[in-house]
Design a protein around this motif. Structure first.
Motif, PDB file in Angstrom:
ATOM      1  N   GLN A   6       0.521  -1.241   0.105  1.00 51.97           N
ATOM      2  CA  GLN A   6      -0.029  -0.027   0.347  1.00 51.97           C
ATOM      3  C   GLN A   6       0.404   1.443   0.057  1.00 51.97           C
ATOM      4  O   GLN A   6       1.922   1.408   1.056  1.00 51.97           O
ATOM      5  CB  GLN A   6      -0.982   0.101   1.538  1.00 51.97           C
ATOM      6  N   THR A   7       0.813   2.602  -0.510  1.00 54.00           N
ATOM      7  CA  THR A   7       1.099   3.276  -0.532  1.00 54.00           C
ATOM      8  C   THR A   7       0.725   4.850   0.021  1.00 54.00           C
ATOM      9  O   THR A   7      -0.662   4.891  -0.627  1.00 54.00           O
ATOM     10  CB  THR A   7       1.279   3.654  -2.455  1.00 54.00           C
ATOM     11  N   GLU A   8       0.637   5.452   0.795  1.00 48.18           N
ATOM     12  CA  GLU A   8      -0.317   6.584   0.735  1.00 48.18           C
ATOM     13  C   GLU A   8       0.811   7.863   0.885  1.00 48.18           C
ATOM     14  O   GLU A   8       2.093   7.823   1.148  1.00 48.18           O
ATOM     15  CB  GLU A   8       0.003   6.725   2.276  1.00 48.18           C
ATOM     16  N   GLU A   9       0.143   8.619  -0.229  1.00 50.79           N
ATOM     17  CA  GLU A   9       0.466   9.826  -0.994  1.00 50.79           C
ATOM     18  C   GLU A   9       0.307  11.636  -0.984  1.00 50.79           C
ATOM     19  O   GLU A   9      -0.862  11.189  -0.463  1.00 50.79           O
ATOM     20  CB  GLU A   9       0.944   9.449  -2.089  1.00 50.79           C
ATOM     21  N   PHE A  10       0.831  12.036  -0.002  1.00 52.91           N
ATOM     22  CA  PHE A  10       0.641  13.467   0.308  1.00 52.91           C
ATOM     23  C   PHE A  10       0.584  14.486   0.097  1.00 52.91           C
ATOM     24  O   PHE A  10       1.747  15.252   0.655  1.00 52.91           O
ATOM     25  CB  PHE A  10      -0.150  13.640   1.857  1.00 52.91           C
ATOM     26  N   PRO A  11       1.293  15.323  -1.429  1.00 52.98           N
ATOM     27  CA  PRO A  11       2.225  15.708  -1.740  1.00 52.98           C
ATOM     28  C   PRO A  11       1.987  17.194  -1.130  1.00 52.98           C
ATOM     29  O   PRO A  11       2.928  17.998  -0.634  1.00 52.98           O
ATOM     30  CB  PRO A  11       2.167  16.281  -2.926  1.00 52.98           C
ATOM     31  N   GLN A  12       1.210  18.026  -1.324  1.00 56.06           N
ATOM     32  CA  GLN A  12       0.744  19.141  -0.191  1.00 56.06           C
ATOM     33  C   GLN A  12       1.099  19.121   0.743  1.00 56.06           C
ATOM     34  O   GLN A  12       0.871  20.723   1.765  1.00 56.06           O
ATOM     35  CB  GLN A  12      -0.937  18.994  -0.868  1.00 56.06           C
ATOM     36  N   GLY A  13       1.095  18.202   1.789  1.00 50.66           N
ATOM     37  CA  GLY A  13       1.887  18.653   3.001  1.00 50.66           C
ATOM     38  C   GLY A  13       2.145  17.367   4.023  1.00 50.66           C
ATOM     39  O   GLY A  13       3.117  16.372   3.583  1.00 50.66           O
ATOM     40  N   SER A  14       2.194  17.634   5.513  1.00 48.48           N
ATOM     41  CA  SER A  14       2.400  16.323   5.927  1.00 48.48           C
ATOM     42  C   SER A  14       1.861  15.120   6.324  1.00 48.48           C
ATOM     43  O   SER A  14       0.690  15.102   5.882  1.00 48.48           O
ATOM     44  CB  SER A  14       3.160  16.970   7.476  1.00 48.48           C
ATOM     45  N   LEU A  15       2.218  13.823   6.943  1.00 43.33           N
ATOM     46  CA  LEU A  15       1.122  12.454   6.596  1.00 43.33           C
ATOM     47  C   LEU A  15       1.583  13.017   8.427  1.00 43.33           C
ATOM     48  O   LEU A  15       3.035  12.626   8.842  1.00 43.33           O
ATOM     49  CB  LEU A  15       1.333  11.787   6.030  1.00 43.33           C
ATOM     50  N   ILE A  16       0.743  12.126   8.864  1.00 43.62           N
ATOM     51  CA  ILE A  16       0.065  11.172  10.097  1.00 43.62           C
ATOM     52  C   ILE A  16      -0.150  10.228  10.157  1.00 43.62           C
ATOM     53  O   ILE A  16      -1.203  10.174  10.140  1.00 43.62           O
ATOM     54  CB  ILE A  16      -0.144  12.449  11.146  1.00 43.62           C
ATOM     55  N   ILE A  17       0.947   9.186  10.801  1.00 40.21           N
ATOM     56  CA  ILE A  17       0.077   8.121  10.534  1.00 40.21           C
ATOM     57  C   ILE A  17       0.128   7.830  12.146  1.00 40.21           C
ATOM     58  O   ILE A  17       0.653   6.997  12.372  1.00 40.21           O
ATOM     59  CB  ILE A  17       1.258   7.261   9.957  1.00 40.21           C
ATOM     60  N   TYR A  18      -1.893   7.045  12.212  1.00 39.16           N
ATOM     61  CA  TYR A  18      -1.805   6.339  13.265  1.00 39.16           C
ATOM     62  C   TYR A  18      -1.805   5.106  13.137  1.00 39.16           C
ATOM     63  O   TYR A  18      -2.720   4.455  13.854  1.00 39.16           O
ATOM     64  CB  TYR A  18      -3.838   6.786  13.847  1.00 39.16           C
ATOM     65  N   GLY A  19      -0.737   4.772  13.134  1.00 35.78           N
ATOM     66  CA  GLY A  19      -0.608   3.517  13.155  1.00 35.78           C
ATOM     67  C   GLY A  19       1.093   2.712  12.587  1.00 35.78           C
ATOM     68  O   GLY A  19       1.711   3.925  12.460  1.00 35.78           O
ATOM     69  N   ASP A  20       1.527   1.010  11.794  1.00 43.21           N
ATOM     70  CA  ASP A  20       2.263   0.900  11.665  1.00 43.21           C
ATOM     71  C   ASP A  20       2.782   1.723   9.847  1.00 43.21           C
ATOM     72  O   ASP A  20       1.910   1.709   9.612  1.00 43.21           O
ATOM     73  CB  ASP A  20       3.206   0.131  11.478  1.00 43.21           C
ATOM     74  N   VAL A  21       3.562   1.344   9.302  1.00 43.27           N
ATOM     75  CA  VAL A  21       3.912   1.196   8.152  1.00 43.27           C
ATOM     76  C   VAL A  21       4.659  -0.139   7.907  1.00 43.27           C
ATOM     77  O   VAL A  21       5.790   0.232   8.413  1.00 43.27           O
ATOM     78  CB  VAL A  21       4.991   2.337   7.222  1.00 43.27           C
ATOM     79  N   ASN A  22       4.151  -0.877   7.449  1.00 44.77           N
ATOM     80  CA  ASN A  22       5.231  -2.422   7.155  1.00 44.77           C
ATOM     81  C   ASN A  22       6.238  -2.165   6.413  1.00 44.77           C
ATOM     82  O   ASN A  22       5.559  -1.696   5.693  1.00 44.77           O
ATOM     83  CB  ASN A  22       3.251  -3.241   7.261  1.00 44.77           C
ATOM     84  N   SER A  23       6.391  -2.856   6.264  1.00 47.09           N
ATOM     85  CA  SER A  23       7.677  -4.147   5.092  1.00 47.09           C
ATOM     86  C   SER A  23       6.508  -4.078   4.019  1.00 47.09           C
ATOM     87  O   SER A  23       5.667  -4.708   3.724  1.00 47.09           O
ATOM     88  CB  SER A  23       8.156  -4.834   5.366  1.00 47.09           C
ATOM     89  N   GLY A  24       7.258  -3.028   2.774  1.00 47.34           N
ATOM     90  CA  GLY A  24       6.803  -2.955   2.049  1.00 47.34           C
ATOM     91  C   GLY A  24       5.433  -1.960   1.121  1.00 47.34           C
ATOM     92  O   GLY A  24       5.429  -1.869   0.559  1.00 47.34           O
ATOM     93  N   GLY A  25       5.587  -1.399   2.357  1.00 53.60           N
ATOM     94  CA  GLY A  25       4.464  -0.593   2.576  1.00 53.60           C
ATOM     95  C   GLY A  25       5.064   1.328   2.544  1.00 53.60           C
ATOM     96  O   GLY A  25       6.137   0.825   2.722  1.00 53.60           O
ATOM     97  N   GLU A  26       4.495   1.826   1.579  1.00 51.84           N
ATOM     98  CA  GLU A  26       5.085   3.420   1.839  1.00 51.84           C
ATOM     99  C   GLU A  26       4.596   4.049   2.002  1.00 51.84           C
ATOM    100  O   GLU A  26       3.540   4.504   2.079  1.00 51.84           O
ATOM    101  CB  GLU A  26       5.333   3.283  -0.037  1.00 51.84           C
ATOM    102  N   VAL A  27       5.187   5.106   2.124  1.00 50.61           N
ATOM    103  CA  VAL A  27       4.555   6.734   2.472  1.00 50.61           C
ATOM    104  C   VAL A  27       5.194   8.182   2.484  1.00 50.61           C
ATOM    105  O   VAL A  27       6.291   7.799   1.631  1.00 50.61           O
ATOM    106  CB  VAL A  27       4.442   7.254   4.428  1.00 50.61           C
ATOM    107  N   LYS A  28       4.447   8.604   1.662  1.00 49.34           N
ATOM    108  CA  LYS A  28       5.469   9.634   0.984  1.00 49.34           C
ATOM    109  C   LYS A  28       4.334  11.365   1.348  1.00 49.34           C
ATOM    110  O   LYS A  28       3.389  11.402   1.134  1.00 49.34           O
ATOM    111  CB  LYS A  28       5.142   9.822  -1.041  1.00 49.34           C
ATOM    112  N   ALA A  29       4.758  12.038   1.206  1.00 42.54           N
ATOM    113  CA  ALA A  29       4.530  12.835   1.719  1.00 42.54           C
ATOM    114  C   ALA A  29       5.908  14.251   1.417  1.00 42.54           C
ATOM    115  O   ALA A  29       6.588  14.522   0.657  1.00 42.54           O
ATOM    116  CB  ALA A  29       4.489  13.814   3.227  1.00 42.54           C
ATOM    117  N   GLY A  30       4.701  15.610   0.877  1.00 43.64           N
ATOM    118  CA  GLY A  30       5.833  17.378   0.470  1.00 43.64           C
ATOM    119  C   GLY A  30       6.486  17.513   1.989  1.00 43.64           C
ATOM    120  O   GLY A  30       7.486  17.691   1.631  1.00 43.64           O
ATOM    121  N   GLY A  31       5.904  16.955   3.062  1.00 43.80           N
ATOM    122  CA  GLY A  31       6.090  17.704   4.324  1.00 43.80           C
ATOM    123  C   GLY A  31       6.870  16.609   5.298  1.00 43.80           C
ATOM    124  O   GLY A  31       7.860  16.388   4.584  1.00 43.80           O
ATOM    125  N   ASP A  32       6.277  16.873   6.433  1.00 42.43           N
ATOM    126  CA  ASP A  32       7.394  15.678   6.924  1.00 42.43           C
ATOM    127  C   ASP A  32       6.103  14.260   6.704  1.00 42.43           C
ATOM    128  O   ASP A  32       4.910  14.640   7.074  1.00 42.43           O
ATOM    129  CB  ASP A  32       6.758  16.442   8.568  1.00 42.43           C
TER     130      ASP A  32
END
Lengths: 264, 223
Positions: free
Chosen positions: B126-152
């Protein structure tokens, strides 16, 4: 109205088919009516593990092609009341079936049976989408090793996207000895990563191999730890509350340590 | 796998105390205490062999440790074995240094930034992408998962997958996780892979671009 439960894992060889056969049989032994459906078109195995391979006349492909009625394609297991198998076609492949067609079969089966267990093939492609198309719930089978767990994690994500809930976890081939000496992930590590409900832990049991080869699911023999584990999972599936058995208590590590400290 | 620094193992010739790469002797002592308290049986009167997996402890430190083991747990050290090859210290990103205290403050204004809260775990694939700003994840990012953000990127669980902060090129972006064991980190155009078998260190950590133009990972102290 019965429940349709897909048994899946992502990775191959972790015990989907064995779990389907044993849970199906265990549920029937508990007095439920059950159909186990092989969704592994082209690579069917469930019939062998169930010991019913010689009795298959029609498959789900024949039902879809309207060669026979669904009720005619169900093979009745004579050893226990209320257990049936719907076999997959061995000469077709997974793309010959549409998810909607599988869903139609599951919907029809659930009207007359308490449980429909669908044995999913490995992978995340068409075979998986066929198997999960008609499911209300899922059982994810994994072994405590990192590759199986990553694949299980992937499958859980796909099941969640498909709004299949609840998703229950079966931790298969669990070895208290290997956990005890630190070379296998323990239950807590696995649950920390996958973060879904654990419905049962099945210990490593060499009886699985012989039972597969003889076509007699393990649960017919009450004595083995594997059989007992599957019976407990089946009971939990029927809504009974049974605590998860703690296999870790008698770890080899602590035994060795005890032996050392006693000696000196 | 509760204790990643210290392990007690029973081998044919008796008990071994395995000490893996670590940061300080204090960390080792705390880990030993934790490991021994996990045993429900007293080890008093037994002897152990110390297996050092990397030559990080000085000789006098080993001596100090031995006498402490004797005093506190009545454990006799019968020998010390040091692995010949130095193993890379367990840092989140291989080519960087691990710093315990936070030194510089390169924080830009984050006042006008958007952020998105993701109330679940990002699983493998799974990928979570947010180029407009920061991402806050209430959980884990598991092996093979991806998070991308314009900010933090802030992960309120374990970061095991890959994280890409500052995806529009903002080099001041940071990646914070409660437990840090990423496969890959990227901030702007700086990429870092993890060292092999990275284990979470048990405290929150932050990754950012440090003074020497590399991604550094350090203990997270309040901004």
């Amino acid at each position: 109205m019965g429940k349709v439960i897909v048994v899946t894992s992502g990775k191959g060889g972790v015990g989907k088919t064995t779990s389907t056969a044993n849970l199906g049989t265990a549920l029937a032994l508990l007095g439920k009516t059950v159909v186990v459906v092989d969704a592994d078109v082209g690579l069917r195995n469930l019939d062998i593990v169930m010991g019913l391979e010689s009795r298959i006349v029609y498959t789900s492909m024949d039902v879809i092609e309207k060669q026979c009625e669904l009720s005619k394609a169900l093979v009745r297991d004579r050893r226990v009341d209320g257990l049936m198998l719907l076999a997959a076609s061995q000469k077709n492949n997974k793309d010959d079936i549409q998810p909607e067609q599988m869903k139609a079969i599951c919907d029809k089966l659930r009207t007359a049976h308490d449980f429909v267990l669908v044995d999913s093939p490995a992978g995340i492609e068409r075979g998986f989408s066929n198997a999960s198309a008609g499911a209300d719930e899922a059982i994810v089978v994994t072994t405590p090793d990192v590759s199986a767990i990553r694949d299980a994690d992937r499958i859980i994500g796909l099941l969640q996207n498909a709004r299949i809930e609840p998703i229950n976890l079966v931790l298969n081939r669990f070895s208290p000895e290997l956990v005890g000496n630190g070379s296998m992930m323990d239950q807590a590590d696995v649950l920390d990563i996958l973060n879904i409900n654990l419905i049962g832990v099945v210990p490593e049991d060499s009886g699985v191999i012989t039972s597969t080869n003889r076509g007699i699911p393990l649960v017919y023999e009450d004595g083995s730890p594997g059989a007992q584990a599957y019976m407990r999972i089946a009971r939990r599936l029927t809504g009974q509350r049974i605590p998860i058995h703690d296999f870790e208590q008698k770890g080899l590590f602590s035994n060795i340590l005890n032996w050392f400290t006693r000696k000196r | 796998m509760a204790n990643s620094i210290v392990a007690l193992r029973a081998y044919g010739d008796g008990l071994h105390l395995i000490i893996r790469p670590h940061l300080s002797i204090a960390e080792v002592e705390a880990a030993i205490q934790q490991e021994i308290s996990r045993m429900n049986r007293s080890l008093a009167g037994t002897s152990v062999q110390i297996d050092l997996k990397s030559p990080t402890l000085k000789e006098e430190e080993i001596e100090l440790l031995s006498s402490k083991l004797q005093e506190t747990y009545d454990l006799t050290v019968r020998g010390v074995e040091v692995a010949d090859e130095p193993i890379a210290p367990p840092i989140a990103a291989a080519p960087t240094t691990h710093i315990i205290s936070q030194t510089t403050d390169t924080r830009p204004s984050r006042d006008s930034e958007l952020s998105r809260i993701v109330p679940n775990t990002i699983r493998s694939g799974q990928t979570e992408e947010f180029p407009q700003g920061s991402l806050i994840i209430y959980g884990d990012v598991n092996s093979g998962g991806e998070v991308k953000a314009g900010g933090d990127i802030v992960v309120l669980g374990t970061l095991r997958g890959s994280a890409y902060a500052g995806m529009n090129g903002r080099l001041s972006a940071v990646i914070i996780a409660m437990d840090f064991a990423p496969l890959k980190l990227q901030i702007g155009n700086y990429v870092n892979r993890s060292s092999v078998n990275q284990q979470p260190r048990g405290y929150p950590e932050i990754a950012r671009i440090g003074a020497e133009d590399v991604i550094i990972v350090e203990k997270f102290v309040k901004f």
